[in-house]
Scaffold this active site. Structure first.
Site, PDB file in Angstrom:
ATOM      1  N   ILE A 127      41.481  -9.471  -0.652  1.00 34.82           N
ATOM      2  CA  ILE A 127      41.713  -8.437  -1.656  1.00 34.82           C
ATOM      3  C   ILE A 127      42.092  -7.135  -0.952  1.00 34.82           C
ATOM      4  O   ILE A 127      41.281  -6.542  -0.233  1.00 34.82           O
ATOM      5  CB  ILE A 127      40.461  -8.215  -2.535  1.00 34.82           C
ATOM      6  CG1 ILE A 127      39.988  -9.531  -3.151  1.00 34.82           C
ATOM      7  CG2 ILE A 127      40.740  -7.189  -3.621  1.00 34.82           C
ATOM      8  CD1 ILE A 127      38.708  -9.404  -3.975  1.00 34.82           C
ATOM      9  N   ASP A 128      43.339  -6.711  -1.144  1.00 31.19           N
ATOM     10  CA  ASP A 128      43.835  -5.464  -0.554  1.00 31.19           C
ATOM     11  C   ASP A 128      43.766  -4.358  -1.603  1.00 31.19           C
ATOM     12  O   ASP A 128      44.274  -4.529  -2.719  1.00 31.19           O
ATOM     13  CB  ASP A 128      45.279  -5.630  -0.078  1.00 31.19           C
ATOM     14  CG  ASP A 128      45.401  -6.676   1.028  1.00 31.19           C
ATOM     15  OD1 ASP A 128      44.409  -6.888   1.752  1.00 31.19           O
ATOM     16  OD2 ASP A 128      46.482  -7.277   1.161  1.00 31.19           O
ATOM     17  N   VAL A 129      43.169  -3.234  -1.229  1.00 31.01           N
ATOM     18  CA  VAL A 129      42.858  -2.195  -2.208  1.00 31.01           C
ATOM     19  C   VAL A 129      43.352  -0.831  -1.731  1.00 31.01           C
ATOM     20  O   VAL A 129      43.227  -0.485  -0.556  1.00 31.01           O
ATOM     21  CB  VAL A 129      41.327  -2.132  -2.450  1.00 31.01           C
ATOM     22  CG1 VAL A 129      40.989  -1.057  -3.475  1.00 31.01           C
ATOM     23  CG2 VAL A 129      40.803  -3.478  -2.905  1.00 31.01           C
TER      24      VAL A 129
END
Length: 252
Positions: A127-129
């Site tokens: 998960i890239d945030v």
């Protein structure tokens, strides 16, 4: 002791390191890096092909097999994985875990399908945030170039429900900066799920690891810290000694 995991990015056969997912800098050959990390008795390695999704191609199975063949520790691969056959073929290369990023956002049910076929312990959702102007977190895909409709807490909860074995949570804003993790992000996600959360993006010193663990990360990952040395960011593959890590984690 908590896991400390180097995250290595490759494209066109070479290793690169980004800053905030941009400006990739060449840092060497993947096989040489693996051999050094073998000697350092690293817990686990994550390899990500950072151009596979953008180029709409399948993983480079030949290259993955070469890297896995040199790896003495568990290996996780991510990049371009879109089908259960892709997952199976990556595992067949000698890889223990497969990270799914963009396709998990586009088709969340794929994670359930992959986990049911190969067991949750095999499936890592990456998960890239990134924060927006107002400080709110949003999940991004395609190497940080596409903003999704998801916030990381809701998406993490969905991925757990779909059967993900663990989450690799990366702050795009902190990537390559070595200024420390986004602790607010880590805590908010880790407290919302019961599966392990690996904190990534921003580590620059061993004390940053314990800070992430204090806010409930299960493991910590880093890139620049393990491939650059000194103010001028000279390329040097390294890893903290077991003694340094034990001292840092003594209070965790």
């Amino acid at each position: 002791m908590p896991r400390v995991i180097p995250v290595l990015l490759f494209r066109e056969g070479g290793l690169y390191k980004t800053t905030r997912f941009k400006d990739p800098v060449y840092v060497g050959d993947p096989i040489n890096a693996v051999k050094i990390f073998n000697e350092k008795e690293v817990d686990e390695l994550v390899f990500v092909d950072i151009t596979a999704t953008a180029e709409r191609r399948r993983p480079n199975f030949e290259r993955i097999g070469e890297i896995a063949g040199e790896c003495f520790m568990p290996l996780c691969y991510g990049g371009g994985v879109k089908t259960v056959d892709d997952v199976k073929d990556v595992i067949a290369c000698g890889v223990e875990k497969v990270a799914i990023n963009s396709h998990a956002v586009e088709n969340p049910a794929f994670v359930r399908e992959a986990a049911s076929e190969l067991a949750s312990s095999t499936i890592v959702v990456s998960i890239d945030v990134k924060r927006d102007f107002f400080g709110k977190h949003h999940v991004y895909t395609h190497g940080g170039t596409r903003k999704s409709e998801w916030n990381p807490i809701e998406f993490a909860m969905l991925m757990e429900k779909m059967g993900a074995g663990e989450l690799l949570l990366t702050s795009i804003d902190r990537d390559g900066t070595q200024k420390g993790y986004d602790l607010e992000l880590i805590k908010s996600v880790a407290d919302a799920v019961s599966i392990p959360v690996i904190a990534c993006g921003g580590a620059g010193q061993v004390s940053h690891f314990s800070e992430a663990l204090d806010v409930h990360a299960s493991a910590v990952a880093a890139g620049s810290m393990f491939v650059f040395h000194g103010r001028h960011r000279a390329v040097l593959i390294s890893f903290p000694s077991q003694q340094e890590l034990k001292q840092a984690f003594h209070k965790v």
